[in-house]
Design an enzyme around this catalytic site. Structure first.
Site, PDB file in Angstrom:
ATOM      1  CE1 TYR B  96      60.398  46.588  28.528  1.00 23.80           C
ATOM      2  CE2 TYR B  96      62.713  47.072  28.062  1.00 23.80           C
ATOM      3  CZ  TYR B  96      61.615  47.145  28.912  1.00 23.80           C
ATOM      4  OH  TYR B  96      61.727  47.748  30.119  1.00 23.80           O
ATOM      5  CD  GLU B 190      90.383  43.483  38.362  1.00 21.98           C
ATOM      6  OE1 GLU B 190      89.189  43.284  38.642  1.00 21.98           O
ATOM      7  OE2 GLU B 190      91.311  42.960  38.983  1.00 21.98           O
ATOM      8  CG  ASP B 242      92.393  44.563  41.894  1.00 23.89           C
ATOM      9  OD1 ASP B 242      93.174  45.410  41.429  1.00 23.89           O
ATOM     10  OD2 ASP B 242      91.193  44.791  42.157  1.00 23.89           O
TER      11      ASP B 242
END
Lengths: 626, 361
Positions: B96, B190, B242
């Site tokens: 911005y 994670e 995983d």
């Protein structure tokens, strides 16, 4: 009594008779281009202008040859409404009752070509008795009168108008005794049997317009002509008889003729008139003036519009020399005709004198090969011998025909003329060297104009043959084929129509100059598709297109350069601001440095510096932008 | 020289360089080291990714460079101001701050946040300053719980007394002070869901450790935090992910560093990190075959890429895992261990693996 086949044959024989040329054309108006009223207007003016151009030019050539002063051609064309025509149609009936015609200030009711006088006139009303009906015209403030048939209001419809066409030139004039044949006899003329670049070819043009006037309005042509030596001009009223013979109705000598010498033809014809557009008289004269920069035209049209097309060149074009036919282009009939009318007494002399590029030895050689005695009388050759001779002539290894019979417009004059017409931003012109098709010399000139006053949304294709514009039958014309077969995109022309024409502010002009232009029809509106001719046309247009591409490229480059500068200038203050914050240096000072660098890089030699980093990727980016 | 002074000096030097070029009429340019795989080398000795020598020049007077050039300069000017007033802006806020229209045009300096993000990363490598040094923060992400007491801006915080939410890890962990460390190791995972599971079971209390999670790839703040705990306090880092290419790569980034931040490997990579996530053998061992989720094309493509990375290429154990993964044709998530019992991970999986040193390096 039995009818024998002999009787029938005799009966049929009695019905057979020869059809005169005049009669034939009367029934086949379209062959000469009088297909519709609009086209008829153009054809009449075109034929008259063609004649005037040929006459005035030839006159100037003769005077120039004799080293005498000569005037450059001036041609005036006037179109005047002769009759304002309306058709009266009763409300309950579709069949027109009569025509309503304004002649001068008076109105007439016309039936079968006969003007009927008013039977009664009351205040603003006129009464006529026509075919058992009473027709009343009520004149109000409106231009057209209100019409009543047997008391019931009727509609009036505009109908084809009659125009008086006048074409006048400052040519040599025509000697009195020749006038009837020139204008009142089809296929009479000096041009048919000679090979030289001229506008008229067959000698049908002008007399066919006389015939057309005669047929559509029943009025004879009025010819006024004055030669230098005579004090008065002769004014003839004439028409053409069915037997293709001129009929002179009246003859008088008049004193007021605008030029010292020249010819004027007046015709009243049924025709339609358009003020502007591709097939308007205005356009025809405009296009004619473009390729005849040495001629001045004045066009006077209805509603008092007067347009002057000033000449842009004060130089007379090179005079085209007359040449003898080249053996390679001969056809059987032509050879036979030439053998018949020759003054030569031996075939071998005929070959040498009446044809071009045949030497004495070559003539003897040829004749030996076909077993014709070189001393034979040319008038006595049999068809078989002529046939053999023709074949040998076609095969003979000959020099190309001489090309001084052609008179190009010249690149310089063409450019000047187009610039004056269009105020174009860019003009490329190309004048090819003469080439040969079927033993006939020809030459192609082309031009491409871009920008300026040329409308952005359309492209104009200007087609010419022997300095005369071709307005009809574009699709069948060799010029069209040449333009369509070009790969325009290759020449930076982005917008190409589906039929292959460049779209945008373009004018593509092609001119074919030849001693014998192969028109597709007697109407002389399109050039036949000879591969040799199309090839030359393409080469010429390509030559112009290459120059156009260079111009457009440079223009695009300039545009891109400007775009780059604008972009740099847009970001420049922002960069100066942030760098000032980083370093504490005044923003204005940084801007000054950057602006100086920018102007040095781009304006040092009118172009940007050859910096590698400067150019990086710019092509790619710009292509996308465009 | 303080960090602040060093940053200011580097930014000023950059400005002076450009100013000199401009004064002498040259085309001012920024020299930007290339941040892509082609310019990343694996340092075998240090076992981390390092940025190479290739760089590209970004010029002001070049229509295809100028926009990015100006964006980078705008970020530099903004960073200088932030350092001066000692305030921080988030990536979104920087976007911005840069979002203004060039006068007299409808061109904005930046149209989307990616542009300002890229400009910041560019400035980091140009000026050799980190985003943190430029006073730009990422949004915070991640949680920690366990047996450590820290001090942050004067506040003392006990990671063991923060209930179910844990300590929210800030984007800049450079100035965190470690006051008291009882933990013997760190487990990084994670997924936030797994972290909550372990926190509820008070694993960090039972196993005397710290548990940390983010969502997906670890943020720079977490990576720096983990590296400091490892390097400054010798705590082993275990990574729990995983069984899929993406999980393996999360480990890879933590251990060796990432391609886009290879220039920061010194401050982010943890060569000692150990993989404690699901392996090909675990699937059989814990009977998870039925929990496989079939690979998509994009998963297999990623697997092929991983196999060929320099830092995996000569590692037998990893190549074996890639092979098993290819054969498995599907991934298995840590969450699937719930099929073996609600607290199976905390009571069996983790203690067993750590006790047996069943990790991959």
């Amino acid at each position: 009594m039995a009818v024998t086949s002999q009787d029938i044959a005799e009966e049929m024989g009695k019905r057979m008779k020869s059809v005169s040329v005049a009669e034939f054309f009367k029934k086949n108006k379209h062959l000469l281009g009088f297909d519709n009223p609009l086209k008829a207007m153009l054809v009449v003016i075109k034929e008259a202008v063609d004649n005037s151009l040929d006459a005035t030019e030839e006159h100037a050539y003769e005077l120039k040859k004799k080293k005498r002063d000569f005037e450059l051609p001036e041609i005036k064309v006037r179109i005047k409404k002769e009759e304002h025509g309306l058709v009266i149609i009763p409300k309950d009936d579709d069949i027109p009752v009569a025509d309503l015609v304004k002649s001068g200030d008076s109105w007439y009711v016309v039936l079968f070509g006969e003007k009927i006088r008013a039977s009664r006139v009351e205040k603003n009303e006129k009464f006529y008795n026509v075919d058992g009906k009473e027709i009343k015209l009520l004149f109000t403030s409106a231009k057209k009168p209100q019409v009543y048939v047997n008391g019931k209001k009727a509609d009036v419809e505009e109908r084809t108008l009659k125009y008086r066409i006048t074409v006048m030139d400052n040519g040599p004039g025509i000697v009195e005794q020749n006038i009837p044949n020139v204008f009142g006899k089809l296929l009479y003329g000096s041009k048919f049997h000679r090979l030289r670049q001229s506008r008229g070819q067959q000698g049908i043009g002008i007399s066919s317009t006389v015939l057309y006037a005669q047929q559509t309005t029943g009025t004879p042509a009025i010819i006024t002509s004055k030669t230098q030596s005579k004090e008065k001009a002769v004014k003839l009223s004439l028409s053409i008889a069915d037997q293709n013979e001129p009929i002179v109705h009246s003859k008088e000598y008049v004193e007021d003729f605008e030029y010292e010498h020249g010819t004027k033809i007046e015709l009243v014809i049924e025709a339609d008139y358009r003020r502007s557009g591709n097939k308007s008289v205005y356009e025809f004269i405009r296009r004619t003036s473009i390729v005849n920069p040495h001629v001045s035209f004045v066009l006077k049209e209805p509603k008092k519009r007067k347009i002057i097309f000033k000449r842009t060149s004060n130089k007379l074009p090179e005079e085209p020399k007359e040449i003898k036919p080249h053996p390679h282009g001969l056809e059987f009939g032509q050879l036979k005709d030439l053998l018949k009318i020759t003054n030569q007494t031996t075939v071998s002399q005929f070959l040498v004198k009446e044809l071009t590029r045949v030497s004495n030895n070559m003539a003897k050689d040829l004749l030996r090969k076909v077993n014709i005695d070189s001393g034979a009388d040319p008038k006595k050759l049999t068809n078989n011998e002529i046939e053999k001779l023709l074949r040998a002539l076609h095969k003979a290894n000959l020099q190309r025909p001489p090309t001084n019979c052609l008179s190009p417009i010249s690149e310089k004059d063409l450019r000047k003329s187009i610039l004056s017409d269009t105020n174009a931003e860019f003009v490329a012109v190309s004048s090819r060297r003469p080439a040969v098709y079927k033993g006939i010399p020809f030459l192609v000139e082309a031009a491409i104009a871009y920008g300026g006053d040329i409308p952005k949304d359309s492209s104009q294709r200007l087609r010419y043959a022997n300095k005369i514009p071709l307005l009809y039958d574009a699709s069948g014309c060799a010029t069209t084929k040449a333009i369509k077969e070009m790969n325009w995109r290759q020449y930076k022309v982005d917008n190409v129509s589906s039929s292959g024409y460049p779209v945008g502010p373009y004018i593509v002009l092609i001119h074919l100059a030849s001693v014998w232009v192969p028109y597709t029809s007697e109407g002389k509106s399109a050039i036949a598709n000879y591969p040799d001719i199309i090839k030359e046309m393409k080469l010429s247009v390509q030559d112009c297109a290459r120059k156009l591409r260079m111009y457009l490229r440079a223009k695009m480059k300039e545009k891109r350069k400007q775009k780059r500068i604008n972009l740099f200038e847009t970001y420049l203050p922002e960069f100066a601001g942030s760098l000032s914050k980083l370093t504490g240096k005044e923003e204005e000072k940084i801007k000054e440095y950057l602006k100086k660098t920018l102007s040095e890089k781009y304006n040092a030699n009118g172009d940007k510096r050859d910096d590698k980093e400067f150019n990086e990727n710019e092509e790619e980016v710009d292509e996308n932008d465009d | 020289m303080t960090i602040k002074q060093e940053s200011q000096k580097k930014l000023k030097e950059l400005g002076e360089k450009l100013l000199n070029e401009i004064k002498s009429g040259e085309n001012p340019y920024l020299d930007i080291p290339i941040r892509s795989l082609s310019n990343v080398n694996f340092n075998v000795e240090k076992q981390v990714l390092e940025i190479g020598d290739s760089s590209s020049k970004r010029f002001f007077f070049n229509i295809s460079h100028i926009r990015k050039f100006v964006q980078t300069m705008e970020v530099a000017a903004l960073a200088k101001e932030l350092i001066e007033v000692d305030k921080h802006l988030s990536l979104r806020q920087v976007f911005y701050a840069l979002r203004k229209t060039l006068p007299g045009t409808n061109i904005d300096v930046v149209d989307e946040q990616k542009e300002s993000n890229d400009a910041i990363e560019d400035l980091e490598v140009i000026a050799k300053l980190t985003r943190e040094q430029l006073h730009v923060n990422a949004s915070k992400n991640g949680a920690a719980a366990g047996k450590i007491i820290i001090e942050d801006k004067g506040d003392r915080i006990n990671w063991g007394k923060l209930g179910s939410g844990g300590w929210a890890i800030p984007s800049n962990t450079e100035n965190i002070k470690f006051k008291k460390i009882d933990a013997k190791f760190i487990i990084y995972m994670e997924k936030a869901a797994m972290w909550e599971r372990l926190n509820e079971d008070k694993v960090w209390d039972k196993m005397n450790c710290v548990i940390i999670a983010s969502q997906g790839q670890a943020t720079r703040g977490i990576r720096r935090l983990l590296q400091r705990l490892n390097q400054e306090h010798n705590l082993p880092i275990y990574v729990l992910t995983d069984f899929d290419p993406w999980g393996f790569y999360i480990y890879s980034v933590l251990k060796f560093g990432s391609i886009s931040l290879a220039h920061l490997s010194d401050k982010l990579a943890i060569p000692e990190a150990k993989f404690l996530g699901l392996t090909g053998e675990d699937i059989k061992k814990y009977k998870l075959e039925k929990q496989k989720i079939k690979f998509k094309k994009v998963d297999l493509k990623r697997l092929e890429q991983l196999k060929k990375y320099d830092w995996f290429e000569n590692k037998k154990e990893w190549q074996k895992q890639f092979k098993l993964m290819k054969e498995a044709k599907g991934k298995v998530e840590l969450d699937a261990l719930v099929t073996r019992g609600i607290s199976f991970v905390s009571e069996t999986y983790l203690p067993e693996k750590i006790k047996n040193k069943d990790w991959i390096e």
